[in-house]
Scaffold this motif. Structure first.
Motif, PDB file in Angstrom:
ATOM      1  N   SER A  48       0.823  -1.209   0.000  1.00 60.40           N
ATOM      2  CA  SER A  48       0.000   0.000   0.000  1.00 60.40           C
ATOM      3  C   SER A  48       0.859   1.262   0.000  1.00 60.40           C
ATOM      4  O   SER A  48       0.588   2.215  -0.745  1.00 60.40           O
ATOM      5  CB  SER A  48      -0.915  -0.013   1.223  1.00 60.40           C
ATOM      6  N   ALA A  49       1.904   1.267   0.837  1.00 56.19           N
ATOM      7  CA  ALA A  49       2.790   2.439   0.883  1.00 56.19           C
ATOM      8  C   ALA A  49       3.526   2.622  -0.438  1.00 56.19           C
ATOM      9  O   ALA A  49       3.663   3.743  -0.947  1.00 56.19           O
ATOM     10  CB  ALA A  49       3.783   2.291   2.032  1.00 56.19           C
ATOM     11  N   ALA A  50       3.988   1.520  -1.010  1.00 60.73           N
ATOM     12  CA  ALA A  50       4.714   1.607  -2.279  1.00 60.73           C
ATOM     13  C   ALA A  50       3.788   2.059  -3.402  1.00 60.73           C
ATOM     14  O   ALA A  50       4.222   2.783  -4.311  1.00 60.73           O
ATOM     15  CB  ALA A  50       5.338   0.247  -2.608  1.00 60.73           C
ATOM     16  N   GLU A  51       2.534   1.635  -3.370  1.00 64.16           N
ATOM     17  CA  GLU A  51       1.565   2.092  -4.371  1.00 64.16           C
ATOM     18  C   GLU A  51       1.377   3.606  -4.321  1.00 64.16           C
ATOM     19  O   GLU A  51       1.047   4.227  -5.335  1.00 64.16           O
ATOM     20  CB  GLU A  51       0.216   1.396  -4.155  1.00 64.16           C
ATOM     21  N   LYS A  52       1.590   4.177  -3.129  1.00 66.84           N
ATOM     22  CA  LYS A  52       1.456   5.634  -2.967  1.00 66.84           C
ATOM     23  C   LYS A  52       2.767   6.365  -3.252  1.00 66.84           C
ATOM     24  O   LYS A  52       2.890   7.565  -2.997  1.00 66.84           O
ATOM     25  CB  LYS A  52       0.990   5.953  -1.551  1.00 66.84           C
ATOM     26  N   GLY A  53       3.752   5.630  -3.753  1.00 69.05           N
ATOM     27  CA  GLY A  53       4.999   6.262  -4.167  1.00 69.05           C
ATOM     28  C   GLY A  53       6.091   6.278  -3.126  1.00 69.05           C
ATOM     29  O   GLY A  53       7.159   6.865  -3.352  1.00 69.05           O
ATOM     30  N   ALA A  54       5.872   5.638  -1.957  1.00 75.40           N
ATOM     31  CA  ALA A  54       6.887   5.638  -0.895  1.00 75.40           C
ATOM     32  C   ALA A  54       7.971   4.599  -1.151  1.00 75.40           C
ATOM     33  O   ALA A  54       7.708   3.537  -1.728  1.00 75.40           O
ATOM     34  CB  ALA A  54       6.229   5.381   0.462  1.00 75.40           C
ATOM     35  N   LYS A  55       9.163   4.923  -0.727  1.00 72.59           N
ATOM     36  CA  LYS A  55      10.258   3.958  -0.710  1.00 72.59           C
ATOM     37  C   LYS A  55      10.128   3.158   0.586  1.00 72.59           C
ATOM     38  O   LYS A  55      10.041   3.742   1.673  1.00 72.59           O
ATOM     39  CB  LYS A  55      11.595   4.686  -0.762  1.00 72.59           C
ATOM     40  N   GLY A 497      -0.218   1.465   5.725  1.00 76.16           N
ATOM     41  CA  GLY A 497       0.757   1.767   4.688  1.00 76.16           C
ATOM     42  C   GLY A 497       0.418   3.038   3.938  1.00 76.16           C
ATOM     43  O   GLY A 497       1.293   3.882   3.669  1.00 76.16           O
ATOM     44  N   GLU A 498      -0.862   3.191   3.615  1.00 77.06           N
ATOM     45  CA  GLU A 498      -1.311   4.392   2.911  1.00 77.06           C
ATOM     46  C   GLU A 498      -1.056   5.646   3.744  1.00 77.06           C
ATOM     47  O   GLU A 498      -0.525   6.647   3.242  1.00 77.06           O
ATOM     48  CB  GLU A 498      -2.800   4.266   2.608  1.00 77.06           C
ATOM     49  N   LYS A 499      -1.417   5.588   5.034  1.00 75.81           N
ATOM     50  CA  LYS A 499      -1.252   6.764   5.897  1.00 75.81           C
ATOM     51  C   LYS A 499       0.212   7.027   6.217  1.00 75.81           C
ATOM     52  O   LYS A 499       0.635   8.189   6.326  1.00 75.81           O
ATOM     53  CB  LYS A 499      -2.063   6.570   7.174  1.00 75.81           C
ATOM     54  N   ALA A 500       0.992   5.950   6.393  1.00 76.62           N
ATOM     55  CA  ALA A 500       2.420   6.129   6.656  1.00 76.62           C
ATOM     56  C   ALA A 500       3.115   6.772   5.455  1.00 76.62           C
ATOM     57  O   ALA A 500       4.002   7.615   5.608  1.00 76.62           O
ATOM     58  CB  ALA A 500       3.068   4.783   6.988  1.00 76.62           C
ATOM     59  N   ALA A 501       2.708   6.382   4.257  1.00 70.47           N
ATOM     60  CA  ALA A 501       3.277   6.978   3.051  1.00 70.47           C
ATOM     61  C   ALA A 501       2.931   8.467   2.966  1.00 70.47           C
ATOM     62  O   ALA A 501       3.796   9.305   2.633  1.00 70.47           O
ATOM     63  CB  ALA A 501       2.760   6.247   1.816  1.00 70.47           C
ATOM     64  N   ALA A 502       1.686   8.789   3.277  1.00 68.44           N
ATOM     65  CA  ALA A 502       1.277  10.201   3.252  1.00 68.44           C
ATOM     66  C   ALA A 502       2.049  11.007   4.287  1.00 68.44           C
ATOM     67  O   ALA A 502       2.498  12.133   4.018  1.00 68.44           O
ATOM     68  CB  ALA A 502      -0.225  10.306   3.500  1.00 68.44           C
ATOM     69  N   PHE A 503       2.237  10.442   5.494  1.00 67.30           N
ATOM     70  CA  PHE A 503       2.963  11.137   6.565  1.00 67.30           C
ATOM     71  C   PHE A 503       4.422  11.362   6.156  1.00 67.30           C
ATOM     72  O   PHE A 503       5.031  12.390   6.510  1.00 67.30           O
ATOM     73  CB  PHE A 503       2.887  10.323   7.854  1.00 67.30           C
ATOM     74  N   SER A 504       4.983  10.408   5.423  1.00 65.79           N
ATOM     75  CA  SER A 504       6.399  10.519   5.037  1.00 65.79           C
ATOM     76  C   SER A 504       6.652  11.679   4.080  1.00 65.79           C
ATOM     77  O   SER A 504       7.794  12.105   3.889  1.00 65.79           O
ATOM     78  CB  SER A 504       6.870   9.209   4.392  1.00 65.79           C
ATOM     79  N   LYS A 505       5.595  12.192   3.474  1.00 66.38           N
ATOM     80  CA  LYS A 505       5.740  13.294   2.512  1.00 66.38           C
ATOM     81  C   LYS A 505       5.510  14.659   3.142  1.00 66.38           C
ATOM     82  O   LYS A 505       5.644  15.685   2.465  1.00 66.38           O
ATOM     83  CB  LYS A 505       4.770  13.085   1.348  1.00 66.38           C
TER      84      LYS A 505
END
Length: 506
Positions: A48-55, A497-505
């Protein structure tokens, strides 16, 4: 092996140990999101995180992915396409009301409602990852909400889902470090900014990250945590799958100030002993609605409790010394060989499986003097071998058989037509113990799977998923919503994963 070979083995082990220590390295990495654990929750979070563009970097303590999810079978869901095609009209409202009644409102109502609401979309999301499902009922007492994972190549059920998620993670560039358990969070004040880990070679990792998801599968293999956090005697509840689930993610979050709730275990019947095969014929007999008596020879419950495996586990666990005897006769052996079992162990040992080797397994276990299975040519003989008072056991067997004959069980109100008599030929008694498949309870989270502290504030950068999260249940796993934890693991991982990816940005 002779003494020289033993010495050589020890020398080689010492050399390897010294070499590992001598060549151990300090490794520094950075990423957007670190996921701790590569089970269904962790892999869902990673994808999920990778789908949102996160490494994404995933840390897995075992040499393989999946954890206990490899042994799971199906996911709970309502209002899916699979149900629509079978004209199953159960609504989400009905599922929610039933589940809340079951949990006596001791659970996190908001978390449960969200889990039921999102159950449709998580099935759809998993289908996009290549997972396929068939909806079935797990037993006659349960709703048709169990979405059985279809095979993927040579992988079955839970392992097939894990394989699909691992393939997708690889495609998206997720890096998985095996045999590299995390051993602590890195904090900047109250904010989580990374993870420390140590691999099997002795290499230490410092991984800086914008956010971290803990998804380590709970704590059911840790006697220490069972003793500390649950009401159970850790020496009398046995792990179904001993794969080193020791609460690593939970403990790291607690050390960072997380609050917690909902501690428990998902119990079910099982057995063990000399000559008894794991998931063999004798093990399958522990799930059948036969006569149950305690260590004194007394009936203890309506044995139809076994249709809901967690009810059965609870009933067994509360007995003195933590076991019951399951008793049957030669007629039941014949039935199991010719017609098969009435209650399946999920689909691992499905309904109708013929126990053709049951006599041989009994004979083998008895020959090996297993303390878990005894036989007798009469009630008195069986009682002697069980170590119970013959008159007491006889009275209980007679009451049980009489209830069948007159159509009424005045002891535990078991439906008389379901009683399996004990009176033909040789008699058998098998010890049935409480086993636990997974732990319940863990850290508290928001709806977005942010871990919260004891003031209900989110700990910045820290998320949790799957069996590391508490609050979904009251004191017992609900089999009526079979597959709820498997589904919650995927759903909470997807959301974390989705929220963690958003937070990382940010």
């Amino acid at each position: 092996m002779n003494r020289m070979n033993i010495v050589r083995g020890i020398v080689c082990a010492v050399v390897v140990f010294i070499s590992c220590g001598a060549h151990a390295k300090e490794r520094a990495l950075s990423t957007d999101v670190v996921v701790v654990g590569a089970g269904s929750a962790g892999l869902s979070a990673a994808v999920s995180a990778a789908e949102k563009g996160a490494k994404v970097i995933v840390l897995e303590k075992m040499p393989f992915v999946g954890g206990s999810s490899n042994f799971a079978e199906g996911l709970f869901a309502v209002k899916t396409d699979q149900q629509r095609k079978k004209a199953i009209g159960l609504t989400k409202e009905e599922a929610y009301w039933h589940a809340m009644d079951y949990h006596h409102y001791r659970n996190n109502a908001d978390l449960l409602a969200q889990t039921i609401t999102n159950s449709t979309s998580v099935i759809q999301w998993l289908e996009k990852q290549g997972v396929r499902f068939e909806v079935v009922s797990m037993s006659p007492t349960e709703a048709p909400t169990w979405h059985l994972v279809q095979d993927r190549g040579t992988a079955h059920h839970g392992a097939a889902l894990i394989q699909a998620l691992q393939d997708k993670a690889t495609e998206l560039g997720v890096k998985i470090l095996f045999e590299t358990p995390a051993n602590g969070l890195i904090l900047d004040g109250s904010r989580v900014i990374g993870v420390k880990a140590l691999n099997a070679k002795g290499d230490s990792y410092t991984i800086k990250a914008r956010s971290v998801v803990v998804a380590t599968g709970g704590f059911n293999n840790s006697k220490e945590m069972i003793k500390k956090w649950t009401r159970f005697d850790a020496d009398k509840v046995f792990p179904t799958v001993p794969i080193n689930k020791t609460g690593d993610g939970i403990n790291m979050a607690l050390a960072a100030g997380a609050d917690h709730e909902g501690w428990g275990l998902m119990l079910h019947p099982g057995t063990h002993g000399e000559g008894i095969k794991p998931l063999g014929s004798l093990y399958a007999m522990t799930w059948q609605p036969l006569l149950w008596v305690n260590k004194y020879g007394d009936r203890v419950v309506d044995e139809n409790a076994v249709w809901a495996f967690t009810f059965a586990g609870n009933a067994i666990e509360r007995q003195r010394d933590g076991f019951v005897w399951s008793i049957w006769d030669d007629e039941t052996v014949r039935y199991m060989m010719e017609h098969g079992i009435d209650n399946g162990l999920g689909v691992l040992v499905p309904i109708g499986t013929k126990l053709k080797d049951l006599p041989d397994e009994i004979a083998n276990a008895v020959a090996k003097k297993s303390s878990s299975i005894v036989t007798g040519n009469s009630v008195e003989d069986l009682a002697h071998n069980m170590g119970v008072e013959p008159a007491r056991l006889k009275q209980n067997i007679e009451q049980y058989n009489h209830a069948k004959e007159v159509g009424h069980d005045d002891r535990f109100y078991r439906k008389a037509d379901t009683i399996v008599p004990v009176k033909t030929g040789k008699l058998y008694a098998l010890k049935v113990f409480p086993y636990n498949f997974v732990s319940l309870g863990g850290v508290k989270t928001t709806r977005n799977m942010e871990v919260i502290d004891k003031n209900d504030n989110a700990i910045p950068g820290l998320y949790a998923a799957g069996a590391d999260v508490g609050g979904l249940y009251g004191d017992t796993y609900a089999t009526w919503t079979s597959g709820m934890l498997f589904q919650f693991s995927c759903q909470s991982g997807m959301l974390a994963g989705e929220k963690a990816a958003a937070f990382s940005k940010l």
